[in-house]
Design a protein around this motif. Structure first.
Motif, short mmCIF file in Angstrom:
data_model
loop_
_atom_site.label_atom_id
_atom_site.label_comp_id
_atom_site.label_asym_id
_atom_site.label_seq_id
_atom_site.Cartn_x
_atom_site.Cartn_y
_atom_site.Cartn_z
N ARG A 95 -11.30 -11.12 -18.34
CA ARG A 95 -12.09 -10.50 -19.41
C ARG A 95 -12.03 -8.98 -19.29
N LYS A 96 -12.11 -8.50 -18.07
CA LYS A 96 -12.02 -7.05 -17.82
C LYS A 96 -10.69 -6.49 -18.28
N LEU A 97 -9.62 -7.23 -17.96
CA LEU A 97 -8.27 -6.82 -18.35
C LEU A 97 -8.14 -6.73 -19.87
N GLU A 98 -8.69 -7.74 -20.56
CA GLU A 98 -8.65 -7.75 -22.02
C GLU A 98 -9.37 -6.55 -22.60
N LEU A 99 -10.54 -6.26 -22.04
CA LEU A 99 -11.33 -5.12 -22.53
C LEU A 99 -10.58 -3.82 -22.33
N ARG A 100 -9.86 -3.74 -21.20
CA ARG A 100 -9.09 -2.52 -20.91
C ARG A 100 -7.95 -2.32 -21.87
N ALA A 101 -7.42 -3.42 -22.41
CA ALA A 101 -6.26 -3.35 -23.29
C ALA A 101 -6.58 -2.75 -24.65
N PHE A 112 0.85 -1.21 0.00
CA PHE A 112 0.00 0.00 0.00
C PHE A 112 0.87 1.23 0.00
N PRO A 113 0.46 2.31 -0.70
CA PRO A 113 -0.69 2.39 -1.59
C PRO A 113 -0.46 1.55 -2.86
N ILE A 114 -1.55 0.98 -3.37
CA ILE A 114 -1.45 0.13 -4.56
C ILE A 114 -1.36 1.02 -5.81
N SER A 115 -0.26 0.89 -6.52
CA SER A 115 -0.06 1.69 -7.74
C SER A 115 -0.88 1.09 -8.89
N GLU A 116 -1.00 1.84 -9.99
CA GLU A 116 -1.73 1.33 -11.15
C GLU A 116 -1.05 0.09 -11.73
N GLU A 117 0.28 0.13 -11.74
CA GLU A 117 1.04 -1.02 -12.25
C GLU A 117 0.78 -2.25 -11.38
N LYS A 118 0.80 -2.01 -10.08
CA LYS A 118 0.57 -3.11 -9.13
C LYS A 118 -0.84 -3.67 -9.31
N ALA A 119 -1.81 -2.76 -9.51
CA ALA A 119 -3.19 -3.20 -9.70
C ALA A 119 -3.30 -4.11 -10.92
N ASP A 120 -2.61 -3.74 -12.01
CA ASP A 120 -2.62 -4.57 -13.22
C ASP A 120 -1.99 -5.93 -12.95
N GLU A 121 -0.89 -5.92 -12.18
CA GLU A 121 -0.22 -7.18 -11.85
C GLU A 121 -1.15 -8.09 -11.02
N ILE A 122 -1.88 -7.48 -10.09
CA ILE A 122 -2.83 -8.26 -9.27
C ILE A 122 -3.89 -8.89 -10.16
N LEU A 123 -4.41 -8.07 -11.08
CA LEU A 123 -5.46 -8.57 -11.98
C LEU A 123 -4.94 -9.69 -12.87
N GLU A 124 -3.69 -9.55 -13.32
CA GLU A 124 -3.06 -10.60 -14.15
C GLU A 124 -2.98 -11.92 -13.39
N ARG A 125 -2.59 -11.83 -12.15
CA ARG A 125 -2.35 -13.04 -11.36
C ARG A 125 -3.63 -13.66 -10.80
N TYR A 126 -4.64 -12.85 -10.63
CA TYR A 126 -5.84 -13.32 -9.93
C TYR A 126 -6.60 -14.37 -10.75
N PRO A 127 -6.86 -15.54 -10.16
CA PRO A 127 -7.56 -16.58 -10.92
C PRO A 127 -9.06 -16.33 -11.02
N SER A 128 -9.47 -15.73 -12.13
CA SER A 128 -10.90 -15.47 -12.39
C SER A 128 -11.07 -15.09 -13.85
N ARG A 129 -11.95 -15.78 -14.55
CA ARG A 129 -12.19 -15.43 -15.97
C ARG A 129 -12.85 -14.06 -16.08
N ARG A 130 -13.64 -13.72 -15.05
CA ARG A 130 -14.31 -12.41 -15.07
C ARG A 130 -13.27 -11.29 -15.02
#
Ligand SMILES: [Zn+2]
Length: 290
Positions: A283-289, A262-280
């Motif tokens: 999908r969000k990450l792909e849409l953001r790209a 903390f504080p969670i940076s934008e880069e860190k947030a992306d890394e969390i989303l990359e690693r997090y096991p969830s198709r939902r």
């Protein structure tokens, strides 16, 4: 000791096992949750901000169609003050707010378990579904039992809850035997008492009793453990904060280790989303790209 009449005919199926243990006061603690669901497969949604990370709660917890999942509040999460909080269903009531919103309110405004008490006392009059909440800041572990009122239990070691009240007087609720809430509570308490490190917590979350009746902490019954989470906080010199998350039953799936800061940076947030096991989440990450 509260006695709960078990009913086999009930259609209400409850799940989730939560708890926390302070291994060394103000230095090392964990908060955990097995999320049980009616469907066998569930894909989480996350809320990540600079000073908050949480797994979103679901109102439509028995929905068969993933497209109809309605998210609100948080079912487990942590804020920048290193306060961690999780909930477990007792009773969803019609015309009342989703209890996951209580966890979200706590994490949005409290920095310790004492403040969490104040937040919940203020909120409860607004009418929420009934729930157990466990929170820890490393100094104390507190269990909040929410009905029309809030009853709490607090100590400096460990607490666990499943889907019935322990401290709330006068509330004996009939449960479907399938929920196995009493069995899971006793198993969780015993394992938590014995736990000396985080490996023991993973062991607790993989505990089986009966594969059929839904009495296992790692549930394979009429309800299924769809996620298992452990927040690990070490406040020692090289402070480490981790979220271990496992999609599906933890007895046959691996935990993903996500390092937090903390504080969670934008880069860190992306890394969390990359690693997090969830198709939902993927999908969000792909849409953001795009
Ligand atoms: Zn299992």
């Amino acid at each position: 000791v509260s006695i709960i009449k078990q009913e086999t005919t009930g259609t209400l199926l409850f799940g989730c096992t939560i708890g926390a243990k302070i291994f060394k006061q103000n230095e090392f603690f964990v908060v955990f949750k097995n999320k049980d669901f009616k469907r066998e497969v569930f894909d989480d949604d996350l809320r990540i901000e600079q000073n908050l990370i949480g797994i979103r709660g679901v109102e439509s917890w028995n929905a068969q169609d993933p497209e109809r999942d309605r998210f609100s509040g948080l079912s487990i999460g942590m804020n920048g003050s290193l306060l961690v909080c999780a909930d477990a269903n007792i009773k969803s009531l019609s015309r009342s707010k989703n209890y996951d919103i209580l966890v979200e309110k706590v994490l949005e405004s409290a920095t310790n378990t004492q403040q969490a008490t104040n937040v919940l006392q203020g909120e409860v009059k607004k009418g929420y579904g009934w729930t157990n909440i466990v929170a820890s800041d490393g100094e104390n572990v507190t269990a909040f039992e929410v009905s029309k009122n809030v009853f709490e239990e607090s100590n400096e070691k460990y607490l666990t809850r499943t889907n019935h009240y322990i401290k709330t007087p006068g509330y004996t609720i009939n449960y479907s035997q399938n929920a196995g809430t009493k069995t899971r509570y006793n198993d969780s308490l015993e394992k938590l008492e014995q736990a000396t490190d985080i490996e023991d917590i993973f062991g607790l979350l993989k505990t089986h009793r009966s594969m059929k009746l839904g009495t296992s902490i790692c549930n394979h019954g009429t309800i299924h453990t769809v996620y298992s989470y452990v927040f690990e906080v070490s406040k020692k010199k090289n402070r480490t904060i981790r979220l271990y998350v496992c999609q599906g039953n933890p007895c046959k799936n691996e935990y993903e280790r996500i390092d937090l800061r903390f504080p969670i940076s934008e880069e860190k947030a992306d890394e969390i989303l990359e690693r997090y096991p969830s198709r939902r989440v993927k999908r969000k990450l792909e849409l953001r790209a795009f």
